[in-house]
Design an enzyme around this catalytic site. Structure first.
Site, PDB file in Angstrom:
ATOM      1  N   THR A   1       8.435  73.289  34.766  1.00 37.83           N
ATOM      2  CA  THR A   1       7.277  72.463  35.117  1.00 37.83           C
ATOM      3  C   THR A   1       7.056  72.579  36.628  1.00 37.83           C
ATOM      4  O   THR A   1       7.932  73.038  37.363  1.00 37.83           O
ATOM      5  CB  THR A   1       7.536  70.986  34.786  1.00 37.83           C
TER       6      THR A   1
ATOM      7  N   ARG B   1       8.063  70.682  18.853  1.00 37.75           N
ATOM      8  CA  ARG B   1       7.959  70.825  20.311  1.00 37.75           C
ATOM      9  C   ARG B   1       7.355  72.192  20.649  1.00 37.75           C
ATOM     10  O   ARG B   1       7.561  73.162  19.908  1.00 37.75           O
ATOM     11  CB  ARG B   1       9.351  70.727  20.944  1.00 37.75           C
ATOM     12  N   HIS B   2       6.648  72.255  21.768  1.00 40.33           N
ATOM     13  CA  HIS B   2       6.161  73.552  22.228  1.00 40.33           C
ATOM     14  C   HIS B   2       7.334  74.527  22.388  1.00 40.33           C
ATOM     15  O   HIS B   2       8.480  74.121  22.574  1.00 40.33           O
ATOM     16  CB  HIS B   2       5.411  73.404  23.553  1.00 40.33           C
TER      17      HIS B   2
ATOM     18  N   TYR C   1      16.421  73.478  27.380  1.00 42.01           N
ATOM     19  CA  TYR C   1      15.922  74.768  27.852  1.00 42.01           C
ATOM     20  C   TYR C   1      16.449  75.918  26.996  1.00 42.01           C
ATOM     21  O   TYR C   1      16.349  77.088  27.377  1.00 42.01           O
ATOM     22  CB  TYR C   1      16.295  74.983  29.321  1.00 42.01           C
TER      23      TYR C   1
END
Ligand code: NAG
Ligand code: NAG
Ligand code: NAG
Ligand code: NAG
Ligand code: NAG
Ligand code: NAG
Ligand code: NAG
Ligand code: NAG
Ligand code: NAG
Length: 443
Positions: A80, A73-74, A47
């Site tokens: 989520t 990675r995004h 994160y």
């Protein structure tokens, strides 16, 4: 006084970042505006906003880069949907306390949870654009208006948005002379080498993560419950409240009040180890059917590096990969957009960040090499540079700008090994996972 100086500095920080056309400012450390120290941000692990793990160094002078492969990675996102639900449960319990006897929790009285779900946040879009700018700056000699990067993305919205922000950043850095487009979006409901969606029999990291949680969290939970009589938080609630420090900070680009809790509880090391266990036992070396999920991408990489058709019987979509429209073999720069769990599977199938012993769910080894903060922060990227070293086709591989040792293909001290040796080293992928892929569907 000190506060107002800080406040005006921060204001300048944001105004500058937002108002000045990005082509005219040098690439900057986007995460410098968040009012949380870099060490704390990095402890957020998967994160964490993007941080390079090392300073990029060019390949040896005797080698010329002639092809580049990026998988990224995004960028930073909201929680989520599953995580958002767990966070809201924990927040509701905390807010149900009869009062707050610990000043650390006083802010909760007026606190409301208001994050979105699943999608990329502004900081994630900015860091994706910056990655595109950096790719152009670093590899401009490989591309031209006729030789555009070839770009693919896994089908979820945040990954597609990341790819589009990356291509926009790439174009911007080239003063719009080179305008790559996202050519292939691979459905996450089908065969997809950019998502870990094809191994129903794979286990998860819950056993190891829960063991660690039971060890580190009880004193934190006790402290929070003591300060919020009646909240009756569990260790899981405590973990979910800790995640609000990164999630709110990357979403609002201001320090979250939950970071006061995160820092007061000295959660840095425990949170980071939680992340390491989660990924190691999720799709990494600790999951028997983790690495096999990265095999299809490695076979695509080998195809592009060697200009040979894809040879794979795992996750690849043969319709896509047999067409030069959707899987060309004549490009110099390829960029693929994916997810952290899938990238960990790829790294583990390849042999990167290997451990001589598996991670122990109760005792962190301070010398471990499997550190999620260096592996898959938001916008993490692996770059494979194909090199011509005096006529010898060679490769070198970087993860978040850190050159990987590639001992498995006999690399020299600069991390360079021959292309043949690299391909040779990837027997697990070339052999379709040596039987593991079939186990994904065993009942
Ligand atoms: C907080 O609430 C608890 C439980 O209702 C009560 O026992 C305690 O006296 C209260 N403390 C303060 C400081 O109000
Ligand atoms: C909550 O908000 C009210 C109204 O704005 C304010 O008076 C109060 O001081 C706030 N409480 C805390 C603990 O910040
Ligand atoms: C790659 O090959 C395709 C035909 O398959 C062709 O249309 C395209 O121009 C080629 N691109 C480059 C960069 O050579
Ligand atoms: C960049 O990402 C943002 C946030 O997800 C999105 O709104 C925007 O459309 C993206 N930009 C492009 C060019 O796709
Ligand atoms: C393969 O890709 C094609 C073209 O996008 C798509 O129509 C098809 O459904 C995909 N098949 C699988 C099994 O994913
Ligand atoms: C606290 O939660 C646990 C379950 O997490 C439950 O067993 C217990 O009864 C609760 N205690 C109170 C006082 O609500
Ligand atoms: C790849 O396969 C196609 C047919 O699917 C064939 O025409 C082409 O020659 C092959 N290319 C290479 C490099 O083997
Ligand atoms: C999708 O993957 C499965 C499993 O490897 C394979 O049997 C199937 O042929 C693939 N479909 C396509 C369109 O490549
Ligand atoms: C990772 O390291 C272990 C222990 O040294 C070894 O058995 C295994 O083969 C390695 N895996 C890869 C993919 O290199």
């Amino acid at each position: 006084m000190a506060f107002s100086i800080l406040a005006s500095l921060l204001f300048v920080c944001y105004a500058y970042a937002r108002a000045v056309p990005r082509a005219h400012i040098p690439l900057r450390d986007t995460s410098a505006c968040l009012d949380v120290t870099r060490d704390v941000q990095q402890s957020w692990s998967m994160y964490s906003p993007y941080f390079p793990a090392a300073t990029y160094v060019a390949p040896p002078a005797s080698c010329q880069i002639n092809q580049v492969h990026i998988i990224q990675r995004h960028g930073a996102r909201f929680p989520t949907s599953g995580a958002a639900k767990r966070i809201q449960t924990a927040v509701a319990k905390l807010k149900a306390a009869s009062n707050y006897t610990d000043p650390l929790l006083a802010f909760v009285t007026n606190y409301t949870y208001s994050l979105g779900q699943d999608s990329l946040v502004e900081l994630g879009a900015t860091q994706s654009s910056e990655a595109g700018q950096e790719a152009f700056t670093r590899y401009s000699s490989l591309v031209s208006a006729d030789e555009l990067p070839f770009v693919r993305a896994s089908g979820s919205d945040r990954v597609v948005a990341t790819a589009n922000n990356w291509t926009a950043g790439f174009a911007l850095a080239s003063s719009n002379s080179i305008t790559p487009v996202l050519s292939v979006i691979i459905s996450e409901a089908g065969n997809d080498t950019l998502d870990d969606n094809m191994c129903p029999a794979a286990g998860d990291s819950d056993p190891q993560v829960n063991q660690w949680l039971a060890q580190f969290a009880p004193p934190m939970t006790a402290r929070l419950n003591a300060g919020a009589p009646g909240a009756n938080l569990t260790d899981t609630d405590t973990y979910n409240l800790l995640t609000l420090c990164p999630f709110e900070t990357v979403a609002t680009e201001r320090r979250s009040e939950f970071c006061d809790i995160y820092e007061e509880l000295q959660a840095e090391d425990a949170f980071a180890y939680n992340a390491d266990l989660d990924k190691f036992y999720g799709t990494g070396y600790g999951q028997p059917l983790g690495p096999v999920q990265g095999v299809g991408y490695i076979n695509e990489l080998i195809a592009r590096l060697t200009a040979q058709n894809v040879s794979d019987h795992t996750q690849t979509n043969s319709t896509l990969d047999s067409s030069p429209e959707t899987f060309p073999l004549n490009r110099t720069l390829y960029a693929d957009f994916s997810h952290d769990n899938q990238m960990v599977a790829i790294f583990s199938a390849m042999g990167l960040f290997n451990q001589s012993a598996p991670l122990d769910p109760t005792t962190p080894d301070p010398a471990r090499t499997f550190l999620v903060k260096k592996i898959v922060p938001f916008s993490a990227r692996m770059v494979v540079e194909r090199l011509d070293c005096g006529g010898a086709q060679s490769v070198r591989l970087l993860v978040n700008d850190a050159v990987q040792p590639l001992a498995f293909c006999g690399a020299d001290t600069s991390g360079v090994c021959t292309l043949d040796a690299f391909v040779e080293s990837q027997a697990y992928a070339r052999n379709d996972g040596e039987g593991d892929f079939e186990k994904c569907f065993a009942t």
